[in-house]
Write a protein that holds these residues in place. Structure first.
Motif, mmCIF file in Angstrom:
data_model
loop_
_atom_site.group_PDB
_atom_site.id
_atom_site.type_symbol
_atom_site.label_atom_id
_atom_site.label_comp_id
_atom_site.label_asym_id
_atom_site.label_seq_id
_atom_site.Cartn_x
_atom_site.Cartn_y
_atom_site.Cartn_z
ATOM 1 N N ILE A 3 0.939 -1.286 -0.041
ATOM 2 C CA ILE A 3 0.020 -0.027 -0.083
ATOM 3 C C ILE A 3 0.890 1.301 -0.017
ATOM 4 C CG2 ILE A 3 -1.959 -1.057 1.088
ATOM 5 C CD1 ILE A 3 -1.214 0.231 3.654
ATOM 6 N N LEU A 4 0.272 2.384 -0.344
ATOM 7 C CA LEU A 4 1.043 3.616 -0.606
ATOM 8 C C LEU A 4 0.917 4.508 0.453
ATOM 9 C CD1 LEU A 4 0.605 4.187 -4.307
ATOM 10 C CD2 LEU A 4 2.416 2.765 -3.140
ATOM 11 N N PHE A 5 1.783 4.553 1.731
ATOM 12 C CA PHE A 5 1.886 5.618 2.554
ATOM 13 C C PHE A 5 3.407 5.764 2.819
ATOM 14 C CE2 PHE A 5 2.378 1.670 4.857
ATOM 15 C CZ PHE A 5 3.096 1.919 5.674
ATOM 16 N N SER A 6 3.505 6.734 3.854
ATOM 17 C CA SER A 6 4.793 7.115 4.132
ATOM 18 C C SER A 6 4.879 8.490 4.845
ATOM 19 C CB SER A 6 5.787 7.407 2.756
ATOM 20 O OG SER A 6 7.059 7.677 3.408
ATOM 21 N N LYS A 7 5.778 8.705 5.838
ATOM 22 C CA LYS A 7 6.197 9.975 6.717
ATOM 23 C C LYS A 7 7.101 10.585 5.675
ATOM 24 C CE LYS A 7 5.958 8.003 11.547
ATOM 25 N NZ LYS A 7 6.689 7.900 12.461
ATOM 26 N N ASP A 8 7.721 10.165 4.663
ATOM 27 C CA ASP A 8 8.397 10.955 3.721
ATOM 28 C C ASP A 8 7.587 11.343 2.587
ATOM 29 O OD1 ASP A 8 10.287 11.523 1.684
ATOM 30 O OD2 ASP A 8 11.809 9.648 2.130
ATOM 31 N N LYS A 9 7.031 12.422 2.793
ATOM 32 C CA LYS A 9 6.139 13.053 2.040
ATOM 33 C C LYS A 9 6.648 13.070 0.655
ATOM 34 C CE LYS A 9 3.100 13.112 4.960
ATOM 35 N NZ LYS A 9 2.064 12.132 5.150
ATOM 36 N N GLU A 10 7.957 13.539 0.304
ATOM 37 C CA GLU A 10 8.536 13.734 -1.031
ATOM 38 C C GLU A 10 8.356 12.279 -1.843
ATOM 39 O OE1 GLU A 10 12.718 14.817 -3.359
ATOM 40 O OE2 GLU A 10 12.461 14.316 -1.079
ATOM 41 N N MET A 11 8.748 11.198 -1.103
ATOM 42 C CA MET A 11 8.526 9.908 -1.955
ATOM 43 C C MET A 11 7.166 9.415 -1.848
ATOM 44 S SD MET A 11 11.535 9.285 -2.659
ATOM 45 C CE MET A 11 12.219 10.831 -3.010
ATOM 46 N N LEU A 12 6.334 9.792 -1.058
ATOM 47 C CA LEU A 12 4.962 9.437 -1.225
ATOM 48 C C LEU A 12 4.420 10.346 -2.447
ATOM 49 C CD1 LEU A 12 2.271 8.086 -0.366
ATOM 50 C CD2 LEU A 12 2.085 9.998 1.467
ATOM 51 N N ASN A 13 4.624 11.409 -2.474
ATOM 52 C CA ASN A 13 4.086 12.201 -3.479
ATOM 53 C C ASN A 13 4.494 12.002 -4.876
ATOM 54 O OD1 ASN A 13 2.559 13.832 -1.791
ATOM 55 N ND2 ASN A 13 4.053 15.374 -1.613
ATOM 56 N N LEU A 14 5.897 11.369 -4.889
ATOM 57 C CA LEU A 14 6.433 10.908 -6.328
ATOM 58 C C LEU A 14 5.761 9.561 -6.675
ATOM 59 C CD1 LEU A 14 8.610 11.062 -8.421
ATOM 60 C CD2 LEU A 14 10.259 9.862 -6.861
ATOM 61 N N MET A 15 5.648 8.793 -5.664
ATOM 62 C CA MET A 15 4.650 7.453 -5.963
ATOM 63 C C MET A 15 3.325 7.974 -6.608
ATOM 64 S SD MET A 15 5.768 4.394 -3.392
ATOM 65 C CE MET A 15 5.510 5.450 -1.787
ATOM 66 N N LEU A 16 2.442 8.918 -5.913
ATOM 67 C CA LEU A 16 1.166 9.136 -6.331
ATOM 68 C C LEU A 16 1.260 9.676 -7.754
ATOM 69 C CD1 LEU A 16 -0.340 10.251 -2.918
ATOM 70 C CD2 LEU A 16 -0.343 7.995 -4.015
ATOM 71 N N GLU A 17 2.250 10.609 -7.998
ATOM 72 C CA GLU A 17 2.599 11.425 -9.442
ATOM 73 C C GLU A 17 2.535 10.386 -10.378
ATOM 74 O OE1 GLU A 17 5.992 13.909 -11.503
ATOM 75 O OE2 GLU A 17 5.920 14.450 -9.241
ATOM 76 N N VAL A 18 3.577 9.175 -10.239
ATOM 77 C CA VAL A 18 3.751 8.362 -11.312
ATOM 78 C C VAL A 18 2.573 7.375 -11.340
ATOM 79 C CG1 VAL A 18 6.407 8.510 -10.915
ATOM 80 C CG2 VAL A 18 5.320 6.689 -10.007
ATOM 81 N N ALA A 19 1.930 6.888 -10.365
ATOM 82 C CA ALA A 19 0.771 6.065 -10.312
ATOM 83 C C ALA A 19 -0.202 6.686 -11.468
ATOM 84 C CB ALA A 19 0.352 5.733 -9.167
ATOM 85 N N PRO A 20 -0.889 6.054 -12.404
ATOM 86 C CA PRO A 20 -1.688 6.584 -13.110
ATOM 87 C C PRO A 20 -3.044 7.035 -12.352
ATOM 88 C CG PRO A 20 -1.332 4.367 -14.093
ATOM 89 C CD PRO A 20 -0.667 4.603 -12.568
ATOM 90 N N GLU A 21 -3.759 6.403 -11.558
ATOM 91 C CA GLU A 21 -4.720 6.789 -10.513
ATOM 92 C C GLU A 21 -4.802 6.102 -9.425
ATOM 93 O OE1 GLU A 21 -8.712 8.771 -11.925
ATOM 94 O OE2 GLU A 21 -8.419 7.369 -13.177
ATOM 95 N N THR A 22 -4.887 6.577 -8.340
ATOM 96 C CA THR A 22 -4.981 5.917 -6.969
ATOM 97 C C THR A 22 -6.401 6.186 -6.195
ATOM 98 O OG1 THR A 22 -4.085 7.611 -5.740
ATOM 99 C CG2 THR A 22 -2.680 5.950 -6.803
#
Length: 438
Positions: free
Chosen positions: A57-76
């Protein structure tokens, strides 16, 4: 400069993504032995169903990496966590210590009394079991934490260090009493909401990074590695298809496999690598005729009479994963050549079915339909008491060879997706810094 990356999982694809703008690198080649990318983040597609190798699942305290995963994923989809621990036929919301009122009265009294009168709290924890006793007392430890961790790791927690657990917060007396009094206290709030791709499973994130790779990046599939050798300042990579030369090399494949491939490594560091502990996993995908588990995602059970330690309901993750009845991703850890590994598929199905019946997800055995069963040799890094010492020796050896290690099993660390991305970005900065010195 030509860079070779061994393995085609998230660590490899993300490293290439971070490095591709480096003008000093003219070519990045990724070698993957499977027919598709993804590694442990690969999704399995069978008979119209999609599921993952364990609940990513996609979650993180590391907001930069979380936002990057959400950016590259087509839709969540954004979802609120609903994970349950099944204890003596009752649902206790995860984490266990935050929902104590759901316990039978005898267990509740044991948990609270042992927490409030804890003889271990002033000791310095030297291993996982000591950490649990110090932080939670004997009650919570013996009711859930000890048996569950023994079940998932197949390794006694007194022989595991504290790397996996040292970030777990100690509950206060107030929180324990609120939990015991009937209030469900939300724990691990950074995990309370998570994202998951609307379609395609967790592999959609890896493919999102792959889709953003430029022309200098080549992903070579079906490339089983035969040998890796260092010669005259270059690295020679031999696969079943051809031979390649690279100026630098990064390995994201399991360090055990790298040591088999890298010339002379088995003689020089093989003994230490052999001491590294890890678990393998069986993933069974099971469909049931009725949905008897409610609006929940993951279920954990410490009951040693039930083969699996965790079961995840794919229907919870969005419309693309729903079906009539319910579909479950069942996890069974094992050690290669142990008794679980030696079960036949028929025996495995029978034991999983018995477990589903025991936790009341089915009323009778014929209500469970097995869509697929797969085995994966590398799943969980075990932080045993010698892990740090052994990995220091392994890293020192490969560093002396100019070989960089990355990824969960490449660097032999229990990293989630966000940490893998962070380490890939850090390694890209190191490689770029070194390139600037050339």
């Amino acid at each position: 400069m030509k860079l070779a990356i061994l393995g085609g999982g998230l660590a490899a694809i993300s490293l290439a993504y971070f490095l591709q703008e480096n003008q000093q690198i003219e070519e990045i080649t990724i070698f993957e032995k499977e027919a598709s990318i993804g590694g442990l983040c690969r999704s399995i597609h069978k008979d119209g169903y999609t599921y993952d190798i364990g609940p990513h699942i996609l979650f993180s305290k590391d907001k930069e990496m979380l936002n990057l995963m959400l950016e590259v994923a087509p839709e969540t989809n954004k979802l609120r966590r609903s994970n349950q621990i099944i204890h003596k036929g009752r649902y206790v919301q995860y984490p266990f210590e935050n929902d104590l009122s759901k316990l039978p009265s005898e267990d509740l009294n044991y948990a609270v009394t042992a927490f409030q009168n804890n003889p271990y709290e002033n000791y310095e924890a030297q291993n996982m079991l000591q950490f649990f006793l110090k932080t939670f007392g004997e009650g919570i430890t013996n009711l859930y934490l000890r048996p569950y961790n023994e079940k998932i790791w197949k390794h006694d927690p007194s022989f595991m260090d504290t790397q996996m657990v040292e970030r777990i917060p100690k509950p206060t007396d107030e929180e324990i009493m609120r939990s015991a009094g009937g209030e469900t206290v939300d724990g691990y709030v950074h995990q309370l909401y998570f994202h998951f791709p609307k379609e395609g499973g967790i592999e959609a994130v890896v493919r999102g990074f792959a889709d953003r790779l430029g022309k200098k990046c080549k992903v070579m599939l079906n490339q089983e590695l035969i040998e890796v050798d260092r010669a005259e300042g270059n690295y020679k990579i031999k696969t079943t298809e051809a031979e390649y030369l690279a100026d630098k090399i990064v390995s994201t494949i399991p360090v055990q496999e790298l040591t088999k491939l890298y010339r002379n490594a088995a003689n020089e560091i093989g003994g230490v690598v052999k001491e590294l502990k890890y678990n393998s996993i069986i993933i069974a995908f099971v469909k049931t005729k009725k949905d008897l588990s409610g609006a929940n995602f993951a279920f954990m059970t410490a009951d040693k009479n039930i083969l699996f330690h965790r079961i995840s309901k794919m229907d919870f993750l969005g419309d693309a994963y729903k079906s009539a009845g319910a579909t479950y991703m069942v996890e069974v850890t094992f050690r290669q050549k142990d008794w679980i590994d030696q079960l036949s598929e028929t025996e495995l199905k029978q034991k999983i079915t018995e477990g589903l019946e025991a936790i009341q997800f089915i009323d009778k055995p014929d209500e469970a339909e097995f869509i697929n069963i797969t085995k994966h040799p590398y799943a969980y890094v075990i932080y045993d008491l010698n892990h740090q010492k052994n990995m220091e020796a392994v890293r020192a050896y490969y560093s002396s060879q100019g070989v960089y290690l990355n990824g969960r099993f490449g660097n032999f660390e229990y990293w989630n997706m966000d940490r893998v991305l962070r380490e890939s970005k850090n390694l890209a900065a190191i490689l770029s810094g070194e390139d600037n010195k050339i």
